[in-house]
Write a protein that holds these residues in place. Structure first.
Motif, PDB file in Angstrom:
ATOM      1  N   ALA A  44       0.874  -1.183   0.000  1.00  0.00           N
ATOM      2  CA  ALA A  44       0.000   0.000   0.000  1.00  0.00           C
ATOM      3  C   ALA A  44       0.901   1.221   0.000  1.00  0.00           C
ATOM      4  CB  ALA A  44      -0.920   0.004   1.217  1.00  0.00           C
ATOM      5  N   TYR A  45       0.301   2.367  -0.263  1.00  0.00           N
ATOM      6  CA  TYR A  45       1.099   3.589  -0.299  1.00  0.00           C
ATOM      7  C   TYR A  45       0.216   4.781   0.003  1.00  0.00           C
ATOM      8  CZ  TYR A  45       5.136   6.366  -1.718  1.00  0.00           C
ATOM      9  OH  TYR A  45       6.230   7.208  -1.723  1.00  0.00           O
ATOM     10  N   THR A  46       0.810   5.757   0.675  1.00  0.00           N
ATOM     11  CA  THR A  46       0.109   7.003   0.974  1.00  0.00           C
ATOM     12  C   THR A  46       0.915   8.157   0.410  1.00  0.00           C
ATOM     13  OG1 THR A  46      -0.823   6.095   3.001  1.00  0.00           O
ATOM     14  CG2 THR A  46      -0.763   8.498   2.819  1.00  0.00           C
ATOM     15  N   ASP A  47       0.261   8.961  -0.399  1.00  0.00           N
ATOM     16  CA  ASP A  47       0.836  10.206  -0.895  1.00  0.00           C
ATOM     17  C   ASP A  47       0.120  11.345  -0.193  1.00  0.00           C
ATOM     18  OD1 ASP A  47       2.737   9.572  -2.977  1.00  0.00           O
ATOM     19  OD2 ASP A  47       1.037   8.911  -4.193  1.00  0.00           O
ATOM     20  N   TRP A  48       0.867  12.308   0.298  1.00  0.00           N
ATOM     21  CA  TRP A  48       0.221  13.517   0.817  1.00  0.00           C
ATOM     22  C   TRP A  48       0.948  14.738   0.271  1.00  0.00           C
ATOM     23  CZ3 TRP A  48       3.644  16.329   3.727  1.00  0.00           C
ATOM     24  CH2 TRP A  48       4.625  15.643   4.477  1.00  0.00           C
ATOM     25  N   TYR A  49       0.152  15.736  -0.048  1.00  0.00           N
ATOM     26  CA  TYR A  49       0.675  16.986  -0.594  1.00  0.00           C
ATOM     27  C   TYR A  49       0.065  18.143   0.182  1.00  0.00           C
ATOM     28  CZ  TYR A  49       2.083  14.038  -4.456  1.00  0.00           C
ATOM     29  OH  TYR A  49       2.649  13.038  -5.198  1.00  0.00           O
ATOM     30  N   VAL A  50       0.934  19.018   0.639  1.00  0.00           N
ATOM     31  CA  VAL A  50       0.490  20.224   1.345  1.00  0.00           C
ATOM     32  C   VAL A  50       0.694  21.404   0.410  1.00  0.00           C
ATOM     33  CG1 VAL A  50       0.853  21.726   3.354  1.00  0.00           C
ATOM     34  CG2 VAL A  50       1.146  19.238   3.578  1.00  0.00           C
ATOM     35  N   ARG A  51      -0.349  22.211   0.300  1.00  0.00           N
ATOM     36  CA  ARG A  51      -0.270  23.428  -0.515  1.00  0.00           C
ATOM     37  C   ARG A  51      -0.661  24.610   0.361  1.00  0.00           C
ATOM     38  NH1 ARG A  51      -2.258  19.413  -3.749  1.00  0.00           N
ATOM     39  NH2 ARG A  51      -1.202  19.081  -5.719  1.00  0.00           N
ATOM     40  N   TRP A  52      -0.065  25.748   0.047  1.00  0.00           N
ATOM     41  CA  TRP A  52      -0.461  26.960   0.754  1.00  0.00           C
ATOM     42  C   TRP A  52      -0.430  28.143  -0.185  1.00  0.00           C
ATOM     43  CZ3 TRP A  52       3.930  24.160   1.812  1.00  0.00           C
ATOM     44  CH2 TRP A  52       5.156  24.770   1.603  1.00  0.00           C
ATOM     45  N   SER A  53      -1.272  29.101   0.137  1.00  0.00           N
ATOM     46  CA  SER A  53      -1.401  30.298  -0.703  1.00  0.00           C
ATOM     47  C   SER A  53      -0.600  31.436  -0.089  1.00  0.00           C
ATOM     48  CB  SER A  53      -2.879  30.692  -0.782  1.00  0.00           C
ATOM     49  OG  SER A  53      -3.308  31.142   0.491  1.00  0.00           O
ATOM     50  N   GLY A  54      -0.570  32.534  -0.800  1.00  0.00           N
ATOM     51  CA  GLY A  54       0.117  33.719  -0.294  1.00  0.00           C
ATOM     52  C   GLY A  54      -0.488  34.233   0.997  1.00  0.00           C
ATOM     53  N   SER A  55      -1.786  33.947   1.209  1.00  0.00           N
ATOM     54  CA  SER A  55      -2.434  34.362   2.456  1.00  0.00           C
ATOM     55  C   SER A  55      -2.353  33.260   3.512  1.00  0.00           C
ATOM     56  CB  SER A  55      -3.902  34.719   2.190  1.00  0.00           C
ATOM     57  OG  SER A  55      -4.589  33.580   1.697  1.00  0.00           O
ATOM     58  N   CYS A  56      -1.551  32.243   3.222  1.00  0.00           N
ATOM     59  CA  CYS A  56      -1.311  31.130   4.141  1.00  0.00           C
ATOM     60  C   CYS A  56      -2.560  30.286   4.388  1.00  0.00           C
ATOM     61  CB  CYS A  56      -0.700  31.605   5.469  1.00  0.00           C
ATOM     62  SG  CYS A  56       0.118  30.254   6.381  1.00  0.00           S
ATOM     63  N   ILE A 108       3.073  24.237   9.407  1.00  0.00           N
ATOM     64  CA  ILE A 108       3.291  25.349   8.475  1.00  0.00           C
ATOM     65  C   ILE A 108       2.355  26.502   8.816  1.00  0.00           C
ATOM     66  CG2 ILE A 108       3.058  26.069   6.063  1.00  0.00           C
ATOM     67  CD1 ILE A 108       3.964  23.149   5.347  1.00  0.00           C
ATOM     68  N   GLU A 109       1.130  26.178   9.132  1.00  0.00           N
ATOM     69  CA  GLU A 109       0.151  27.200   9.502  1.00  0.00           C
ATOM     70  C   GLU A 109       0.577  27.947  10.767  1.00  0.00           C
ATOM     71  OE1 GLU A 109      -4.552  27.097   9.294  1.00  0.00           O
ATOM     72  OE2 GLU A 109      -3.778  25.929  10.981  1.00  0.00           O
ATOM     73  N   GLN A 110       1.099  27.214  11.747  1.00  0.00           N
ATOM     74  CA  GLN A 110       1.530  27.844  13.005  1.00  0.00           C
ATOM     75  C   GLN A 110       2.661  28.836  12.792  1.00  0.00           C
ATOM     76  OE1 GLN A 110       2.456  24.475  15.470  1.00  0.00           O
ATOM     77  NE2 GLN A 110       0.325  24.108  16.018  1.00  0.00           N
ATOM     78  N   THR A 111       3.482  28.598  11.762  1.00  0.00           N
ATOM     79  CA  THR A 111       4.580  29.518  11.478  1.00  0.00           C
ATOM     80  C   THR A 111       4.183  30.575  10.446  1.00  0.00           C
ATOM     81  OG1 THR A 111       5.503  28.161   9.703  1.00  0.00           O
ATOM     82  CG2 THR A 111       6.282  27.705  11.949  1.00  0.00           C
ATOM     83  N   ARG A 112       2.880  30.648  10.165  1.00  0.00           N
ATOM     84  CA  ARG A 112       2.350  31.590   9.169  1.00  0.00           C
ATOM     85  C   ARG A 112       3.030  31.403   7.815  1.00  0.00           C
ATOM     86  NH1 ARG A 112       1.787  34.149  14.004  1.00  0.00           N
ATOM     87  NH2 ARG A 112      -0.209  35.137  14.421  1.00  0.00           N
ATOM     88  N   CYS A 113       3.236  30.155   7.470  1.00  0.00           N
ATOM     89  CA  CYS A 113       3.775  29.733   6.176  1.00  0.00           C
ATOM     90  C   CYS A 113       5.249  30.073   5.971  1.00  0.00           C
ATOM     91  CB  CYS A 113       2.915  30.245   5.019  1.00  0.00           C
ATOM     92  SG  CYS A 113       1.309  29.428   4.980  1.00  0.00           S
ATOM     93  N   ALA A 114       5.975  30.243   7.047  1.00  0.00           N
ATOM     94  CA  ALA A 114       7.423  30.409   6.940  1.00  0.00           C
ATOM     95  C   ALA A 114       8.055  29.016   6.962  1.00  0.00           C
ATOM     96  CB  ALA A 114       7.946  31.241   8.111  1.00  0.00           C
ATOM     97  N   ASN A 115       9.071  28.808   6.183  1.00  0.00           N
ATOM     98  CA  ASN A 115       9.820  27.549   6.182  1.00  0.00           C
ATOM     99  C   ASN A 115       8.984  26.325   5.811  1.00  0.00           C
ATOM    100  OD1 ASN A 115      12.484  27.996   6.523  1.00  0.00           O
ATOM    101  ND2 ASN A 115      12.483  27.745   8.744  1.00  0.00           N
ATOM    102  N   GLY A 116       8.003  26.496   4.953  1.00  0.00           N
ATOM    103  CA  GLY A 116       7.137  25.384   4.577  1.00  0.00           C
ATOM    104  C   GLY A 116       7.885  24.205   3.998  1.00  0.00           C
ATOM    105  N   ASP A 117       8.859  24.472   3.125  1.00  0.00           N
ATOM    106  CA  ASP A 117       9.597  23.374   2.507  1.00  0.00           C
ATOM    107  C   ASP A 117      10.376  22.564   3.537  1.00  0.00           C
ATOM    108  OD1 ASP A 117       8.608  23.993  -0.006  1.00  0.00           O
ATOM    109  OD2 ASP A 117      10.318  25.272  -0.513  1.00  0.00           O
TER     110      ASP A 117
END
Length: 145
Positions: A44-56, A108-117
């Motif tokens: 089995a396999y799980t893929d997850w992708y996180v996306r964020w906008s300029g407004s976080c 990522i949300e807690q850091t207001r989208c800083a350092n997401g990568d």
């Protein structure tokens, strides 16, 4: 969200469930088919992708790919019981990987989208740690016998 404090918003999570088919009736045959037909050679396999906008605004897309037996009734009772237990344990294990994606989004949300990568890399590493620690779920019941 009016009046909500930072971190009160939840990332939008969407889940997709995919399957691949197996039809073997023996334990050895099932193992062989899952290795051959499963995603990336895994059962089995799980893929997850996180996306964020300029407004976080964050979203997480989780895709679970699991085996599905074409006709469980063709297996003998012992093999069917082992299969059902393994699939249940496998789903629980894969959901832990999915939870890592949600945790990454929250962080990522807690850091207001800083350092997401960097956060994504951290949680990808946690997926590897989970698989190493559990031998890809074997210590959690992902076994066929």
């Amino acid at each position: 969200m009016l009046g909500a404090g930072a971190g009160a918003a939840k990332p939008k999570v969407s889940v997709k469930n995919k399957t691949y088919e197996v039809d073997a009736t023996s334990v050895q045959g099932l193992k062989q088919q899952m290795k051959q037909r499963g995603p990336n050679g895994y059962w089995a396999y799980t893929d997850w992708y996180v996306r964020w906008s300029g407004s976080c605004a964050l979203s997480v897309e989780i895709t679970y790919t699991m085996p599905k037996h074409k006709n469980e009734g063709k297996m003998d009772a012992a093999t069917r019981k082992s299969w059902k237990a393994m699939v249940s344990a496998l789903k629980a294990h894969e959901e832990k990987h999915g939870a890592h994606g949600v945790q990454a989004a929250r962080e990522i949300e807690q850091t207001r989208c800083a350092n997401g990568d960097a956060v994504i890399k951290k949680w990808n590493k946690q997926d590897e740690v989970l698989d190493k620690r559990t031998r890809h779920g074997a210590t959690e019941g992902v076994v066929l016998n």
